[in-house]
Design a protein around this motif. Structure first.
Motif, PDB file in Angstrom:
ATOM      1  N   TYR A  94       0.650  -1.472   0.023  1.00 49.18           N
ATOM      2  CA  TYR A  94      -0.196  -0.021  -0.482  1.00 49.18           C
ATOM      3  C   TYR A  94       0.579   0.897   0.169  1.00 49.18           C
ATOM      4  N   TRP A  95       1.821   1.176   1.171  1.00 45.75           N
ATOM      5  CA  TRP A  95       2.326   2.467   0.894  1.00 45.75           C
ATOM      6  C   TRP A  95       3.667   2.605  -0.674  1.00 45.75           C
ATOM      7  N   SER A  96       4.036   1.363  -0.584  1.00 42.21           N
ATOM      8  CA  SER A  96       5.196   1.785  -1.771  1.00 42.21           C
ATOM      9  C   SER A  96       4.367   2.085  -3.241  1.00 42.21           C
ATOM     10  N   HIS A  97       2.813   1.455  -3.935  1.00 45.49           N
ATOM     11  CA  HIS A  97       2.231   1.735  -3.982  1.00 45.49           C
ATOM     12  C   HIS A  97       1.202   3.746  -4.084  1.00 45.49           C
ATOM     13  N   ARG A  98       1.276   3.810  -2.781  1.00 46.67           N
ATOM     14  CA  ARG A  98       0.601   5.648  -2.304  1.00 46.67           C
ATOM     15  C   ARG A  98       1.953   6.295  -2.564  1.00 46.67           C
ATOM     16  N   LEU A  99       3.358   5.831  -2.091  1.00 42.32           N
ATOM     17  CA  LEU A  99       4.752   6.552  -2.156  1.00 42.32           C
ATOM     18  C   LEU A  99       4.718   6.878  -3.795  1.00 42.32           C
ATOM     19  N   TRP A 170      18.456   2.543  23.861  1.00 41.28           N
ATOM     20  CA  TRP A 170      19.172   3.158  23.605  1.00 41.28           C
ATOM     21  C   TRP A 170      19.559   2.981  22.229  1.00 41.28           C
ATOM     22  N   VAL A 171      18.165   2.627  21.620  1.00 43.79           N
ATOM     23  CA  VAL A 171      18.661   1.851  19.358  1.00 43.79           C
ATOM     24  C   VAL A 171      17.564   3.309  18.744  1.00 43.79           C
ATOM     25  N   GLN A 172      17.242   3.971  19.590  1.00 44.44           N
ATOM     26  CA  GLN A 172      15.731   4.969  19.368  1.00 44.44           C
ATOM     27  C   GLN A 172      15.471   6.105  19.942  1.00 44.44           C
ATOM     28  N   ILE A 173      15.238   6.942  18.749  1.00 44.28           N
ATOM     29  CA  ILE A 173      14.958   8.467  19.752  1.00 44.28           C
ATOM     30  C   ILE A 173      13.337   8.216  19.649  1.00 44.28           C
ATOM     31  N   HIS A 174      13.140   8.697  20.801  1.00 45.29           N
ATOM     32  CA  HIS A 174      11.549   9.159  21.491  1.00 45.29           C
ATOM     33  C   HIS A 174      11.103  10.698  20.857  1.00 45.29           C
ATOM     34  N   TYR A 175       9.713  10.253  19.952  1.00 45.11           N
ATOM     35  CA  TYR A 175       9.092  11.579  19.693  1.00 45.11           C
ATOM     36  C   TYR A 175       9.004  12.309  20.493  1.00 45.11           C
ATOM     37  N   PRO A 176       9.058  14.217  20.142  1.00 44.70           N
ATOM     38  CA  PRO A 176       9.227  14.660  21.447  1.00 44.70           C
ATOM     39  C   PRO A 176       7.390  15.024  21.612  1.00 44.70           C
ATOM     40  N   SER A 177       7.073  14.813  22.530  1.00 44.25           N
ATOM     41  CA  SER A 177       5.539  15.148  22.896  1.00 44.25           C
ATOM     42  C   SER A 177       4.671  16.541  22.206  1.00 44.25           C
ATOM     43  N   GLU A 178       5.899  17.120  22.107  1.00 47.20           N
ATOM     44  CA  GLU A 178       5.575  18.799  22.162  1.00 47.20           C
ATOM     45  C   GLU A 178       5.856  19.037  20.566  1.00 47.20           C
ATOM     46  N   ARG A 179       5.612  18.221  20.121  1.00 43.82           N
ATOM     47  CA  ARG A 179       6.140  18.494  18.919  1.00 43.82           C
ATOM     48  C   ARG A 179       4.459  17.456  17.638  1.00 43.82           C
ATOM     49  N   GLU A 180       4.248  18.084  16.305  1.00 46.82           N
ATOM     50  CA  GLU A 180       3.032  18.316  15.787  1.00 46.82           C
ATOM     51  C   GLU A 180       3.411  16.333  15.068  1.00 46.82           C
ATOM     52  N   LEU A 181       1.385  15.694  15.343  1.00 44.91           N
ATOM     53  CA  LEU A 181       1.803  14.621  15.108  1.00 44.91           C
ATOM     54  C   LEU A 181       0.166  14.647  14.139  1.00 44.91           C
ATOM     55  N   TRP A 182       0.670  13.637  12.744  1.00 46.35           N
ATOM     56  CA  TRP A 182      -0.492  13.962  12.174  1.00 46.35           C
ATOM     57  C   TRP A 182      -1.583  12.531  12.191  1.00 46.35           C
ATOM     58  N   ASP A 183      -2.522  12.198  12.643  1.00 45.58           N
ATOM     59  CA  ASP A 183      -3.793  10.830  12.625  1.00 45.58           C
ATOM     60  C   ASP A 183      -3.098  10.802  11.634  1.00 45.58           C
ATOM     61  N   PHE A 184      -3.597   8.983  11.199  1.00 51.87           N
ATOM     62  CA  PHE A 184      -3.362   8.512   9.709  1.00 51.87           C
ATOM     63  C   PHE A 184      -4.971   7.773  10.207  1.00 51.87           C
ATOM     64  N   ASP A 185      -6.407   8.047   9.070  1.00 47.93           N
ATOM     65  CA  ASP A 185      -6.819   7.297   8.909  1.00 47.93           C
ATOM     66  C   ASP A 185      -7.432   6.226   7.972  1.00 47.93           C
ATOM     67  N   ASP A 186      -7.280   7.040   7.068  1.00 44.35           N
ATOM     68  CA  ASP A 186      -6.796   5.811   6.078  1.00 44.35           C
ATOM     69  C   ASP A 186      -6.390   4.075   5.842  1.00 44.35           C
ATOM     70  N   ALA A 187      -6.474   3.744   6.986  1.00 46.63           N
ATOM     71  CA  ALA A 187      -5.635   2.172   6.479  1.00 46.63           C
ATOM     72  C   ALA A 187      -6.754   1.448   6.207  1.00 46.63           C
ATOM     73  N   VAL A 188      -8.427   1.927   6.077  1.00 43.05           N
ATOM     74  CA  VAL A 188      -9.085   0.865   4.972  1.00 43.05           C
ATOM     75  C   VAL A 188      -8.777   0.722   4.182  1.00 43.05           C
ATOM     76  N   GLY A 189      -7.535   1.509   3.429  1.00 43.81           N
ATOM     77  CA  GLY A 189      -6.768   1.628   2.052  1.00 43.81           C
ATOM     78  C   GLY A 189      -6.258  -0.150   1.927  1.00 43.81           C
ATOM     79  N   TYR A 190      -6.245  -0.223   3.066  1.00 48.86           N
ATOM     80  CA  TYR A 190      -5.114  -1.554   3.286  1.00 48.86           C
ATOM     81  C   TYR A 190      -6.064  -2.830   2.439  1.00 48.86           C
ATOM     82  N   LYS A 191      -6.483  -2.808   2.337  1.00 46.09           N
ATOM     83  CA  LYS A 191      -7.921  -3.756   2.057  1.00 46.09           C
ATOM     84  C   LYS A 191      -7.767  -4.127   0.179  1.00 46.09           C
ATOM     85  N   ASN A 192      -7.387  -2.930  -0.434  1.00 42.25           N
ATOM     86  CA  ASN A 192      -7.578  -2.847  -1.889  1.00 42.25           C
ATOM     87  C   ASN A 192      -5.544  -3.892  -2.111  1.00 42.25           C
ATOM     88  N   PHE A 193      -4.728  -3.990  -1.310  1.00 42.51           N
ATOM     89  CA  PHE A 193      -3.843  -4.941  -1.490  1.00 42.51           C
ATOM     90  C   PHE A 193      -3.337  -5.934  -0.363  1.00 42.51           C
TER      91      PHE A 193
END
Length: 193
Positions: A94-99, A170-193
């Motif tokens: 899905y992401w390969s196709h979308r991007l 030790w292996v990841q940087i945590h996403y800062p809580s004060e930074r903007e995040l975008w909700d993703f609501d298109d997971a229903v599109g996965y059904k086509n793949f």
């Protein structure tokens, strides 16, 4: 663990050595990478991680402006390839196709074969390829073993896996809580793949 952190601080800069040092090692989001700057440093191709770099593993959040950044980078002449360790192949398709980016999943990062396949697809020497991902043990180690440069992004919020509870700091940087995040609501599109 202290020795590993020391190793990372002394990690050699791959690629065009006199210029690559100008790139950041850590950023919060993909969109913070300056396209002009990476091109000046000789980057021609980018290997992208998917989970928690572009989209959170639980499909809840999308990295802000990531899709716009990828479009801008393509217009600037950069090539892309997605390597994902995700087991849900339909999601990677899905992401390969979308991007509009070729992808390989499961990539079995950090082992070199998938990185070599991405490098061969882009037809550039490894020194001209940058790996962008959220994990040092998969994305960074794969870049190191393949001779590519690396930039680590903060991992998007997601339910922690068992190993992240033990070694995540030790292996990841945590996403800062004060930074903007975008909700993703298109997971229903996965059904086509």
């Amino acid at each position: 663990m202290k020795n590993f952190k020391t190793f990372l601080l002394k990690w050699p800069k791959f690629g065009i050595k006199e210029k690559r040092h100008h790139l950041p090692r850590h950023i919060h989001t993909l969109a913070e990478i300056e396209i002009d700057k990476i091109k000046i440093c000789g980057v021609k191709g980018i290997i992208l991680d998917l989970d928690n770099t572009i989209i959170s593993e639980d499909d809840r959040y999308l990295s802000p402006y990531a899709e716009d950044w990828i479009t801008q980078a393509k217009l600037a002449g950069l090539q892309f390839f997605i390597l994902s360790n995700g087991k849900r192949r339909y999601r990677v398709k899905y992401w390969s196709h979308r991007l509009d980016i070729p992808a390989l999943s499961p990539a079995k990062k950090p082992f070199p074969p998938a990185f070599r396949q991405a490098i061969a697809y882009m037809r550039f020497p490894a020194k001209h390829i940058l790996v962008v991902g959220d994990s040092l043990h998969t994305d960074f180690m794969g870049a190191l073993l393949s001779g590519c440069g690396f930039i680590q992004v903060a991992t998007l919020p997601h339910p922690p896996r068992w190993w992240e509870k033990l070694a995540g700091k030790w292996v990841q940087i945590h996403y800062p809580s004060e930074r903007e995040l975008w909700d993703f609501d298109d997971a229903v599109g996965y059904k086509n793949f």
